[in-house]
Design an enzyme around this catalytic site. Structure first.
Site, short mmCIF file in Angstrom:
data_model
loop_
_atom_site.label_atom_id
_atom_site.label_comp_id
_atom_site.label_asym_id
_atom_site.label_seq_id
_atom_site.Cartn_x
_atom_site.Cartn_y
_atom_site.Cartn_z
N GLU B 51 0.81 -1.22 0.00
CA GLU B 51 0.00 0.00 0.00
C GLU B 51 0.84 1.27 0.00
OE1 GLU B 51 -0.64 -2.58 2.02
OE2 GLU B 51 -2.77 -3.09 1.89
N GLN B 114 -9.02 -6.07 11.79
CA GLN B 114 -8.50 -5.06 10.86
C GLN B 114 -9.13 -3.69 11.10
OE1 GLN B 114 -8.47 -6.72 6.79
NE2 GLN B 114 -6.40 -7.45 7.23
N MET B 478 24.69 8.78 2.49
CA MET B 478 24.57 10.04 3.23
C MET B 478 24.84 9.82 4.71
SD MET B 478 24.29 13.19 2.72
CE MET B 478 23.38 13.78 1.29
#
Lengths: 157, 565
Positions: B51, B114, B478
């Site tokens: 998602e 859920q 980085m």
């Protein structure tokens, strides 16, 4: 401020303060004569820059209809307190007198307690509490300040 | 028309002109997925593999087109997996609609299977969110959501949609208009303030434009280019603003901020009039706020009043849409008797050219290892500077920003505000969906790409010919750079061992994989990779492990306190 009278609107306001590190000293909210709107009074502390940011960020919230900083002009501020005191012996008379001086009303009485109702500015309620030995205070409940502008100016949509 | 809530959603999206929706099905969204099957005519659903990727893909679509991106997921984990994507979009002010399934209203609050409080979880990272409790409110709520997401300062809007409301029926008619008493975005800047700003610009001796993502979002690029050229002032753009003004124009003095150019940061430090447009004085731009632009009068144009004087107090605030404000500035300049005088800024330009001659972005090309800067430059040459470039977060992102010369807006797509690793690949999918024939590439690193690598599968399913340019140095570059500079070279957890063979991985997913490890053959191999117009190609470029991003302003330092090499 005027906010939409919808579930979640209050938590958006409260959430903004915690997310941006502003502090809420007091908050009071209830629906207005127009049931789709709630009137919310919030007391916070900050310098002019911080207050400006708070007002701007509040205005950004979709559920906030209108915001005004009451301290920018003449306004009336009131808070309601209910305070339950242990009242026995000589103190029964003493607390009646004290409530009287502060223009409070005794709204509930038992053999051992008084419940005093008092309305005024926050500092006045603080002063009443300070005048009583903490050992006698059983319970206090305060509404937080509510405010309204003086004169003909109104917070309306 | 009497329809179920699920059908109303599909019909509404089509009536609103939505063509793509990214998502992933699940229990609490099943009625919607069924309606998608039975009722959708033009609307295409793209099935991602996670998602989070759905949100980034819709985000990439939104950034490249200017239209809102739309996402559909189920309740609970479906909703929580979108959180990073929503926060990414919120921080960069991207218009998005995220529709989340929810357990039936009768079960809300009962810790159902859920169930999560989606509205509560997303509240601090959305422009607004809604829980639809009554199917009769659905159409107008959707209309409000699109209106809020796309107007004013744009942002993501979440609609939490319980399953029983999806099944309930109601009359549907597309709401043409919507008005909200509590939301009135500014449509015009204050003319008096605009006039004052133009006067200040004309009297400037050391002016500089500092423009940001707001110019891209507000489609102000054309007017900005006109204004800057008319005035002949130097312009520096933020990471989010790149492309709004052509970087190849000599008036452009490069990006500013932590990894900005020497000339841009010094010009900011020494300017007398700072014209900030659609930029928000972010800490990566300002460095130490106490030392920021000490001699400047500041003009600030922004659509969001809360952005003005938030970090830096400004002299002339203008709240309004950048396009309209810039238009008015241009019109005012055209009418004005007093025209911009080149001699006013002559000395200033001489100074800037001196700074520019330092050539702060030069790098050593003599070694046998591929320099990441050289790789980005080669990609720029091979794609003729005309690609859509998405990116992840880290050194590769900065190299892309510094060395891919962006001349057009909406071509540089990266998570500037939140700094979300894993953004690049799904965002590229969204861009490619919007522009099927364009060259879309993702400049990434071996760390970031693995955060949403599963989307290689989606790319195959939908035939998305994205090109991955992976600057693979085996380090979280980085992090390694900061550890080298500020943590005494203790490379704690920044070295990544046991990397997959990305060429084989790409092949396993049905794509083409190419490895480049020789500077001599790099250009040729890139040509070959980009010639595969209809294939997804994973280009794994093995780069110099020791390379750092320069210049650098260490966190908390002033703009004039750069590390150059």
């Amino acid at each position: 401020m005027l906010i939409e009278n919808e579930s979640g609107a209050l938590s958006r306001v409260a959430g903004l303060f915690s997310a941006r590190g502003y502090n809420i000293q007091a908050l009071t909210v209830a629906p207005t004569e127009d049931e789709s709107l709630s009137r919310l009074t919030l007391v916070t502390l900050g310098n002019a820059h911080q207050i400006e940011q708070i007002v701007k960020h509040l205005n950004r919230l979709i559920d906030v209809v209108k915001v005004v900083d009451l301290t920018e002009g003449a306004h009336i501020e009131r808070e309601l307190m209910l305070i339950k005191l242990s009242a026995v012996g000589n103190y029964r008379d003493e607390f009646v007198r004290l409530a009287d001086i502060f223009r409070g009303t005794i709204v509930d009485v038992t053999a051992t307690t008084y419940t005093v109702q008092m309305i005024g500015e926050t500092q006045k309620l603080d002063a009443f509490i300070a005048a009583i030995d903490p050992a006698f205070i059983l319970e206090t409940v305060r509404s937080g300040a509510m405010g309204i502008m003086r004169g003909e100016k109104c917070l309306q949509i | 028309m009497e329809l179920t809530g699920a059908q109303i959603l599909i019909h509404f999206l089509e009536d609103e002109g939505v063509e793509h929706i990214w998502g992933y099905p699940g229990g609490a969204a099943l009625p919607i997925y069924d309606a998608l099957d039975t009722d959708a005519k033009k609307l295409q659903h793209i099935l991602v593999r996670h998602e989070q990727a759905a949100v980034h893909a819709a985000d990439g679509f939104a950034r490249s087109t200017g239209k809102p991106g739309v996402v559909l997921v189920t309740s609970g984990p479906g909703a929580t997996n979108t959180v990073t994507g929503i926060a990414t979009a919120y921080t960069d002010s991207i218009p998005m609609i995220i529709i989340t399934g929810q357990v039936p209203t009768s079960m809300i609050g009962l810790d159902a299977f859920q169930e999560v409080d989606t509205v509560g979880i997303t509240r601090p990272i959305v422009k607004h969110n809604f829980l639809v409790k009554d199917v009769k409110d659905l159409a107008i709520t959707l209309k409000k959501a699109f209106y809020i997401a796309t107007t004013g300062r744009p942002g993501p809007v979440v609609i939490d949609f319980p399953k029983d409301v999806q099944n309930a029926t109601s009359h549907y008619e597309y709401p043409q208009e919507v008005a909200l008493r509590s939301y009135l975005p500014v449509v015009k800047g204050h003319s008096g303030q605009i006039r004052k700003a133009v006067e200040m610009m004309l009297s400037a001796e050391r002016p500089i434009f500092y423009t940001g993502g707001g110019v891209v979002l507000g489609d102000g690029s054309e007017e900005l280019t006109k204004l800057v050229r008319k005035l002949g002032f130097p312009i520096t753009q933020t990471l989010m603003g790149l492309g709004a003004f052509p970087a190849s124009d000599p008036l452009s003095i490069g990006m500013l901020g932590m990894h900005g150019t020497y000339e841009a940061n010094l010009a900011m430090h020494h300017c007398d009039v700072l014209i900030a447009i659609g930029s928000r004085f972010d800490d990566r731009v300002t460095g130490n706020i106490e030392k920021f632009c000490p001699t400047a009068k500041i003009i600030h144009v922004d659509i969001d009043p809360a952005s003005i004087s938030k970090n830096v107090v400004v002299d002339i605030p203008i709240v309004g849409p950048v396009q309209q404000v810039l238009q008015e500035m241009n019109a005012l300049l055209d009418k004005q008797a007093q025209q911009p005088q080149a001699e006013n800024t002559q000395a200033w330009w001489a100074q800037i050219e001196e700074w520019r001659s330092m050539d702060c972005l030069k790098f050593d090309t003599s070694g046998t290892k591929i320099k990441p800067q050289a790789a980005v430059k080669a990609v720029w040459e091979v794609t003729k500077g005309d690609a859509y470039v998405t990116s992840d977060v880290g050194q590769h992102q900065m190299f892309a920003a510094q060395y891919y010369t962006f001349d057009k807006p909406r071509r540089w797509i990266n998570s500037g505000g939140l700094g979300t690793m894993g953004f690049g690949l799904p965002a590229a999918m969204g861009v490619q969906m919007a522009f099927p024939d364009a060259t879309v590439l993702c400049i990434t690193g071996e760390g970031s790409i693995q955060m949403n690598i599963q989307e290689l599968s989606t790319c195959l399913q939908y035939g998305l010919p994205v090109k991955i340019v992976c600057l693979n140095n085996g380090f979280l570059g980085m992090v390694r750079q900061w550890q080298e500079f500020f943590y005494d070279r203790r490379y704690s957890m920044s070295y990544m061992d046991s990397l997959p063979d990305f060429v084989k991985l790409a092949e396993a997913y049905g794509h083409v994989g190419i490895r480049i490890d020789n500077p001599a053959t790099m250009k040729q191999q890139l040509e070959e990779a980009f010639a595969l117009k209809d294939r997804f190609v994973f280009i794994d470029i093995i780069t110099d492990q020791q390379e750092n991003v320069y210049p650098m302003i260490p966190a908390g330092a002033g703009q004039n306190e750069m590390i150059l090499v």
